[in-house]
Motif scaffolding. Structure first.
Motif, short mmCIF file in Angstrom:
data_model
loop_
_atom_site.label_atom_id
_atom_site.label_comp_id
_atom_site.label_asym_id
_atom_site.label_seq_id
_atom_site.Cartn_x
_atom_site.Cartn_y
_atom_site.Cartn_z
N ARG A 224 0.82 -1.21 0.00
CA ARG A 224 0.00 0.00 0.00
C ARG A 224 0.86 1.26 0.00
NH1 ARG A 224 -3.75 -2.76 4.66
NH2 ARG A 224 -4.96 -4.11 3.26
N GLU A 225 1.93 1.23 0.78
CA GLU A 225 2.82 2.39 0.81
C GLU A 225 3.52 2.57 -0.54
OE1 GLU A 225 4.94 5.72 2.19
OE2 GLU A 225 3.14 4.71 2.94
N ALA A 226 3.86 1.46 -1.20
CA ALA A 226 4.52 1.54 -2.50
C ALA A 226 3.61 2.22 -3.53
CB ALA A 226 4.91 0.15 -2.99
N VAL A 227 2.32 1.91 -3.49
CA VAL A 227 1.37 2.56 -4.40
C VAL A 227 1.39 4.08 -4.19
CG1 VAL A 227 -1.06 2.80 -5.04
CG2 VAL A 227 -0.13 0.54 -4.56
N LYS A 228 1.37 4.49 -2.93
CA LYS A 228 1.41 5.93 -2.61
C LYS A 228 2.69 6.58 -3.12
CE LYS A 228 -1.36 5.47 1.62
NZ LYS A 228 -1.33 5.60 3.11
N LEU A 229 3.81 5.89 -2.96
CA LEU A 229 5.10 6.45 -3.37
C LEU A 229 5.19 6.59 -4.89
CD1 LEU A 229 7.53 4.57 -0.94
CD2 LEU A 229 6.89 6.99 -0.87
N VAL A 230 4.69 5.60 -5.62
CA VAL A 230 4.70 5.71 -7.08
C VAL A 230 3.89 6.93 -7.51
CG1 VAL A 230 4.07 4.65 -9.28
CG2 VAL A 230 5.02 3.23 -7.44
N ARG A 231 2.73 7.10 -6.92
CA ARG A 231 1.88 8.24 -7.27
C ARG A 231 2.54 9.57 -6.92
NH1 ARG A 231 -3.72 5.39 -5.13
NH2 ARG A 231 -4.15 4.24 -7.07
N GLU A 232 3.32 9.56 -5.85
CA GLU A 232 4.03 10.78 -5.45
C GLU A 232 5.21 11.06 -6.38
OE1 GLU A 232 6.97 12.08 -1.78
OE2 GLU A 232 5.32 10.71 -1.34
N TYR A 233 6.02 10.04 -6.65
CA TYR A 233 7.21 10.21 -7.48
C TYR A 233 6.88 10.42 -8.95
CZ TYR A 233 9.85 8.13 -3.53
OH TYR A 233 10.39 7.84 -2.32
N ARG A 234 5.90 9.63 -9.44
CA ARG A 234 5.58 9.62 -10.87
C ARG A 234 4.06 9.64 -11.08
NH1 ARG A 234 9.32 7.46 -14.46
NH2 ARG A 234 7.63 7.68 -15.98
N PRO A 235 3.44 10.80 -10.91
CA PRO A 235 1.98 10.87 -11.08
C PRO A 235 1.51 10.52 -12.49
CG PRO A 235 2.95 13.06 -10.82
CD PRO A 235 4.02 12.07 -10.49
N ASP A 236 2.44 10.47 -13.45
CA ASP A 236 2.07 10.10 -14.82
C ASP A 236 1.85 8.59 -14.99
OD1 ASP A 236 4.99 10.08 -14.35
OD2 ASP A 236 5.10 9.27 -16.37
N VAL A 237 2.32 7.79 -14.04
CA VAL A 237 2.21 6.34 -14.14
C VAL A 237 0.86 5.88 -13.60
CG1 VAL A 237 3.14 4.13 -13.34
CG2 VAL A 237 4.70 5.96 -14.02
N LYS A 238 0.13 5.10 -14.38
CA LYS A 238 -1.13 4.50 -13.92
C LYS A 238 -0.78 3.29 -13.06
CE LYS A 238 -4.15 5.89 -17.78
NZ LYS A 238 -3.20 6.81 -18.47
N VAL A 239 -1.03 3.41 -11.76
CA VAL A 239 -0.70 2.35 -10.82
C VAL A 239 -1.84 2.21 -9.83
CG1 VAL A 239 0.52 3.92 -9.24
CG2 VAL A 239 1.08 1.48 -9.22
N ASP A 240 -2.10 0.98 -9.36
CA ASP A 240 -3.16 0.77 -8.38
C ASP A 240 -2.92 -0.53 -7.64
OD1 ASP A 240 -5.42 1.42 -6.94
OD2 ASP A 240 -6.74 1.55 -8.68
N GLY A 241 -3.59 -0.68 -6.52
CA GLY A 241 -3.50 -1.86 -5.70
C GLY A 241 -3.76 -1.51 -4.24
N GLU A 242 -3.74 -2.45 -3.30
CA GLU A 242 -3.28 -3.79 -3.58
C GLU A 242 -4.37 -4.63 -4.22
OE1 GLU A 242 -5.35 -4.59 0.38
OE2 GLU A 242 -4.41 -2.91 -0.55
N PHE A 243 -3.96 -5.48 -5.17
CA PHE A 243 -4.88 -6.35 -5.90
C PHE A 243 -4.41 -7.80 -5.84
CE2 PHE A 243 -5.71 -2.69 -9.10
CZ PHE A 243 -6.71 -2.16 -8.29
N GLN A 244 -5.36 -8.71 -5.71
CA GLN A 244 -5.07 -10.10 -6.02
C GLN A 244 -4.95 -10.23 -7.55
OE1 GLN A 244 -8.59 -10.94 -3.58
NE2 GLN A 244 -7.55 -12.84 -2.94
N LEU A 245 -4.34 -11.31 -7.98
CA LEU A 245 -4.07 -11.46 -9.41
C LEU A 245 -5.33 -11.37 -10.25
CD1 LEU A 245 -2.19 -12.12 -11.80
CD2 LEU A 245 -2.55 -14.55 -11.28
N ASP A 246 -6.40 -12.06 -9.84
CA ASP A 246 -7.61 -12.04 -10.66
C ASP A 246 -8.23 -10.65 -10.75
OD1 ASP A 246 -8.42 -12.09 -8.01
OD2 ASP A 246 -9.83 -13.75 -8.24
N SER A 247 -8.13 -9.88 -9.67
CA SER A 247 -8.66 -8.51 -9.69
C SER A 247 -7.85 -7.60 -10.62
CB SER A 247 -8.65 -7.91 -8.29
OG SER A 247 -9.48 -8.65 -7.42
N ALA A 248 -6.61 -7.95 -10.82
CA ALA A 248 -5.73 -7.13 -11.65
C ALA A 248 -5.95 -7.36 -13.14
CB ALA A 248 -4.26 -7.41 -11.31
#
Length: 339
Positions: A224-248
C-alpha cells in the motif's frame, strides 16, 4: 528466430546504437556481435586486443566486419580514459579509473558513462551479481529508483488482456524482499521499460493476497505504501492496488472486488509481485502449466542501459536481448533530448 525476437530486431533497426561487449574472447559473444552487425541493429565495440579478438573470430569463421575495438589492456588507453573521465566526473580519481579499467566490464561502463558507447551487454562469463555490482558502482541508478530490478515479458497462450497474450512481470530475478521504496522503484522502472521497449501504455498492478483491504497483515502495508510512493514520485504512471491477481487482470472480477474507480483493475498489463518468492514462482507457474514463453529478464533501474546475458543463452536469445537493449538506449536518448 521467434516472432518476438524478430519484432524486437526490426524495431531496433530504426535507431542502431553502439554496443560494448566486454567479454570479447567468448565465441558466443563474437557470434552475437556478428549477428548484431548483420541485422543492422547496432555497432559492436569489442573490449580487448584487436589482434587476439580477430584471431579467435577467424578460427571460428566469424566475420568481424563492422567491429570497433577498445583495447583496455594498453596502459596508454586507460590513462587517456581516466583523464577524460575525471575531467567531467568527480566520483573516482584518475588513478582509480585507470586501475579499475583493467577489468573489461568496468572499462566498458566508464565508456558508457562518457557516452562513447550507448549500452553495455555482458554476463556470458561474468555472473549477474558481478554485472549488477559493477554497474551500480559506476553508472548508478535512475532518479526515483532505490534498487535495480528485472522485468520479464510473458507471452501466455489463451490469455486476452490489453496487450493480447503479453504481460510484463516484475521483479522475478533480483530483489528478494523489497521494502516500500524498492517496490515503488520496481513499479516505476517496469512502467518505463514496457513503454520504451514495447510501446505500451503502462497499467501497473501491485499484487498481494488481498484486494482493496479485504485482508490485514503487516506485509500489506509495504504494498500500500509503494502505491502511494509511485503516485508521489511519478503521477504520470497508472498504478493501483493492492490487488489479487484475478482482480488485476480479469475485468469481471475487478468489477466485483475493487471498491473504487480504477484505470488499472481488470486491465493491468504490468504485474508487480510483492517479493522475489512470489515473482519467481509466478513466472515458472505460467511457463510450466500455461506453456508461456518468457523473455528477458530485462535489467532495469540503472541510469544507463545494461543487459545481463544468461550463461546458457543461445546466440538467437542474446541477439534478442541486445535488440531490446538498443531500443531502450534509443528511447533514453530521445527522452534526454527533450529535457
Amino acid at each position: 528466430m521467434n516472432e518476438f525476437i524478430k519484432n524486437m530486431t526490426e524495431k531496433a533497426k530504426k535507431n542502431p546504437k553502439r554496443v560494448a561487449f566486454p567479454e570479447a574472447m567468448n565465441v558466443d559473444i563474437l557470434r552475437t556481435a556478428e549477428q548484431v552487425t548483420a541485422a543492422g541493429i547496432g555497432f559492436p565495440v569489442l573490449m580487448g586486443k584487436p589482434e587476439a579478438i580477430e584471431s579467435l573470430a577467424g578460427e571460428h569463421q566469424i566475420s568481424t566486419a563492422g567491429f570497433d575495438y577498445f583495447d583496455y589492456t594498453e596502459e596508454e588507453n586507460r590513462l587517456k580514459l581516466a583523464e577524460e573521465y575525471t575531467a567531467g566526473h568527480e566520483d573516482f580519481s584518475a588513478k582509480a579509473v585507470a586501475r579499475k579499467s583493467k577489468d573489461p566490464v568496468r572499462c566498458a561502463l566508464f565508456l558508457l558513462k562518457l557516452h562513447k558507447v550507448d549500452c553495455v551487454a555482458a554476463g556470458k562469463e561474468y555472473s549477474t551479481g558481478d554485472v549488477i555490482f559493477e554497474t551500480m558502482g559506476i553508472v548508478g541508478l535512475q532518479e526515483g529508483v532505490e534498487s535495480v530490478s528485472s522485468l520479464g515479458i510473458a507471452d501466455i497462450p489463451g490469455f486476452d488482456g490489453p496487450q493480447g497474450q503479453m504481460l510484463g512481470l516484475a521483479d522475478c530475478a533480483i530483489t528478494a524482499q523489497p521494502d516500500a521504496k524498492d517496490l515503488a522503484g520496481i513499479a516505476i522502472s517496469s512502467a518505463d521499460t514496457v513503454k520504451n521497449l514495447l510501446g505500451w501504455e503502462p497499467r501497473v498492478a501491485m499484487l498481494s493476497f488481498s484486494t482493496c483491504g479485504s485482508a490485514e497483515h503487516e506485509s500489506l502495508d509495504v504494498v500500500r505504501e509503494a502505491v502511494k510512493l509511485v503516485r508521489e514520485y511519478r503521477p504520470d504512471v497508472k498504478v493501483d492496488g493492492e490487488f489479487q491477481l484475478d482482480s488485476a487482470i480479469i475485468p469481471a472480477v475487478a468489477a466485483k472486488k475493487v471498491k473504487w474507480e480504477s484505470e488499472v483493475a481488470g486491465k493491468a498489463n504490468v504485474l508487480i509481485f510483492p517479493n522475489l518468492h512470489a515473482g519467481n514462482i509466478g513466472v515458472k507457474l505460467i511457463q510450466i502449466f500455461g506453456h508461456a514463453n518468457a523473455y528477458g529478464p530485462v535489467l532495469q533501474g540503472f541510469a544507463q542501459p545494461v543487459c545481463d546475458f544468461s550463461r546458457s543463452a543461445p546466440v538467437d536469445e542474446m541477439l534478442g536481448n541486445v535488440a531490446m537493449l538498443v531500443i531502450r538506449a534509443a528511447a533514453q536518448e530521445e527522452q534526454h533530448g527533450r529535457l
